[in-house]
Structures are given as structure tokens and as C-alpha cells.
Design an enzyme around this catalytic site. Structure first.
Site, short mmCIF file in Angstrom:
data_model
loop_
_atom_site.label_atom_id
_atom_site.label_comp_id
_atom_site.label_asym_id
_atom_site.label_seq_id
_atom_site.Cartn_x
_atom_site.Cartn_y
_atom_site.Cartn_z
N THR A 106 69.27 68.77 -14.27
CA THR A 106 70.07 68.13 -15.32
C THR A 106 71.53 68.42 -15.03
O THR A 106 71.99 69.54 -15.18
CB THR A 106 69.69 68.66 -16.71
OG1 THR A 106 68.29 68.43 -16.94
CG2 THR A 106 70.48 67.92 -17.79
N LYS A 184 68.19 61.96 -20.22
CA LYS A 184 67.87 63.38 -20.32
C LYS A 184 68.81 64.08 -21.30
O LYS A 184 68.38 64.93 -22.09
CB LYS A 184 67.96 64.03 -18.94
CG LYS A 184 67.75 65.55 -18.94
CD LYS A 184 66.38 65.95 -19.45
CE LYS A 184 66.25 67.45 -19.61
NZ LYS A 184 66.38 68.21 -18.36
N LYS A 252 74.45 74.17 -21.90
CA LYS A 252 75.07 73.33 -20.87
C LYS A 252 74.71 71.87 -21.09
O LYS A 252 75.58 70.99 -21.04
CB LYS A 252 74.60 73.81 -19.49
CG LYS A 252 75.07 72.98 -18.31
CD LYS A 252 74.00 72.01 -17.82
CE LYS A 252 72.79 72.74 -17.28
NZ LYS A 252 71.76 71.79 -16.75
#
Length: 305
Positions: A106, A184, A252
């Protein structure tokens, strides 16, 4: 011989590589699994777990790609991904005509686009395939792959076998790299926001004298029930935040999603508030929960209450 490569045998990669071996996609004499990890002991552990499988450990990511026509990769952070991808002996250094690179990390959309361009410039093909799921689904083969990029890679029989072995569902968002990452970030920011709200609710319940376990039972019987709440809730009440999805990684992803929303001009205030809670938890040196499960945001919320 048609070896399959795997770069990154960490929290996620170890389970994913194991699924390729369990399901016979890789690990035979004709199709060995070729691996590399920054901490080489993780590769040794994989060999110990699968003594009857053909696993080759290489000295660099470059050697993995040079050896294999198809290479999967998943690194923990954007910084780690770039260092491994662009290093002197990194992934890109091994790319040549016809090589397939499938990146499951990701990252920011810009990272994926840069990597695609670099791979294409060397004659290879690139598929972004970030995964929805954590350590447990990785080991159980129930990840969800959110793909975009080379349709040739996506439709490749061996690649599909690998995705099927590692996941329960695969989605293709088109040939424009970045759309898989967008999907995502939407999913992970929602998950983080749900966890923050869940943590606040449990903290409130306990603060006003309600039994936390009883409240989990109530939540599980209503319209707000969630597999995540059912899985994480009992552990949270016991103070068990063993990492399946580290809090620092969750933060994050939420920060990347908030930045994406700002760039798109989309109202995202609820998620911004949740991202702030995760940032505070991550930066709290006394709590020291950055490497614990993302459910540890509960500890930070309780500390403030």
C-alpha cells in the site's frame, strides 16, 4: 523451469508466500519459489517450515527478478519499497524484456505510477495489487486483491493461480495504475475510522460503568455488528494488541487517504479526526504502540479519557 519470485517475507509476505507453497503454485522442482527479504532469517524460517518444498534464497531483489518471469513484492512502508525497488541491487535492476512485476504494497498513487513507468521503460510489465486484509487473512488465503495496470499480467494463468492461492477475491480496476491504490486507501481509511469510533465507544461504555464484554455482545447483535469488532473487541478489553496490522502502517494508510481526499476536494472530516487519533497514538513515546496492532489506538483513547 519457471520459478516464481517473492520479495518481502514480512508480516504479510510470509503468509502470502506460504500460500503459494501450500497450494502448489510454487515450490516444485519445475517451479521453485525464489525469495529475498531484508532480514534473511525470515527466508530461513520459511525453508524450515516447508522442508519438502523447493525454495531458493537469493542475495538481492535484483537476483530474484533476474531469475523469475513473475515476481510478487510486498514491503511494509513507502520508504522500504522505494529503497528495495530502486536500489543498486533492487527490483528494478533485475527487470528486462517480458518480466512481470506485481507489487502488493500500500503506497501513494504517485509511487505506483513511478514504478510502473520505470518497469515499462526497461521492457517489463507492471501490475499494482494492494491487498485488503492483515496477517490472519494472509495466512488463511483470504486476502482481497485490488488490481490495476497490465491486463496481460492480470489475465496470465500463473498469476491468476497465485492470486487465487493467496486471496478470496480479486478485482481489476482497469489499466490505469493508481486506481487499485485509490480503492485500497478508501477501504483502509474506512477500517481505521471504524476502529477509532469503536475504541471511543468502548472507552465511553467502561467510563460510565458499563461492562465492556456485555457491550460487545450488544454491538454484535445489532445492525452495527462487524467481523472486525467481533475479532478485535475481546482482545482489546484484555489489552492484547499483538500485531496483525501494525498501528504505524494503519496510520500511514489513513494519512495517504486524507491527502487523496484533499487533492480530490472531498469532504473527509470524520476520517481526518480518526487519522489524528492514530497519529497521536503513534507518536506517544510513553505508550509505545506504533508497532502494536492498530487496535492499540484504544489505549491512547483510554489514556486521554
Amino acid at each position: 523451469m519457471a520459478p516464481i519470485g517473492f520479495i518481502g517475507i514480512g508480516i504479510m509476505g510470509e503468509g502470502m508466500a506460504s500460500r503459494l507453497l501450500y497450494q502448489g503454485v510454487a515450490g516444485s522442482p519445475d517451479t521453485p519459489l525464489v525469495v529475498w527479504n531484508r532480514t534473511s532469517s525470515k527466508c530461513d524460517d520459511l525453508i524450515e517450515r516447508f522442508p519438502d518444498k523447493n525454495i531458493e534464497v537469493k542475495g538481492s531483489a535484483r537476483e530474484v527478478v533476474e531469475t523469475c518471469g513473475i515476481t510478487f513484492s510486498i514491503l511494509s512502508t513507502p520508504e522500504a519499497s522505494r529503497a528495495v525497488f530502486e536500489g543498486e541491487d533492487g527490483t528494478l535492476a533485475g527487470v528486462s524484456d517480458g518480466k512481470f512485476i506485481i507489487d502488493c504494497a500500500t503506497l501513494a498513487e504517485s509511487d505506483m505510477k513511478r514504478m510502473e513507468g520505470q518497469v515499462n521503460d526497461k521492457g517489463g510489465q507492471f501490475l499494482e495489487a494492494p491487498v485488503s486484509g492483515s496477517k490472519g487473512p494472509a495466512h488463511g488465503g483470504s486476502l482481497i486483491f485490488l488490481c490495476a495496470g497490465s491486463e496481460s499480467i492480470y489475465k496470465d494463468t500463473i498469476v491468476q493461480s497465485g492470486l487465487d492461492a493467496m486471496g478470496k477475491a480479486t478485482h481489476f480496476f482497469g489499466e490505469e495504475v493508481g486506481h487499485g491504490t485509490r480503492a485500497k486507501l478508501v477501504v483502509n481509511s474506512l477500517m481505521g475510522t471504524m476502529m477509532a469510533a469503536f475504541s471511543e465507544s468502548l472507552s465511553l461504555a467502561q467510563s460510565v460503568g458499563l461492562d465492556g464484554s456485555k457491550m460487545l455482545e450488544v454491538i454484535g447483535q445489532g445492525a452495527v455488528q462487524s467481523p472486525m469488532y467481533a475479532l478485535k473487541g475481546p482482545k482489546m478489553l484484555k489489552g492484547d494488541h499483538s500485531p496483525n496490522f501494525p498501528l504505524q502502517h494503519a496510520h500511514k494508510d489513513m494519512k495517504l487517504a486524507v491527502d487523496m481526499a484533499k487533492e480530490a476536494g472531498v469532504e473527509y472530516a470524520v476520517t481526518e479526526g480518526a487519522e489524528e487519533l492514530f497519529r497521536e497514538a503513534r507518536e506517544d513515546a510513553d505508550l509505545n504502540v506504533a508497532e502494536e496492532d492498530f487496535s492499540a489506538v484504544f489505549k491512547s483513547i483510554c489514556k486521554k479519557s
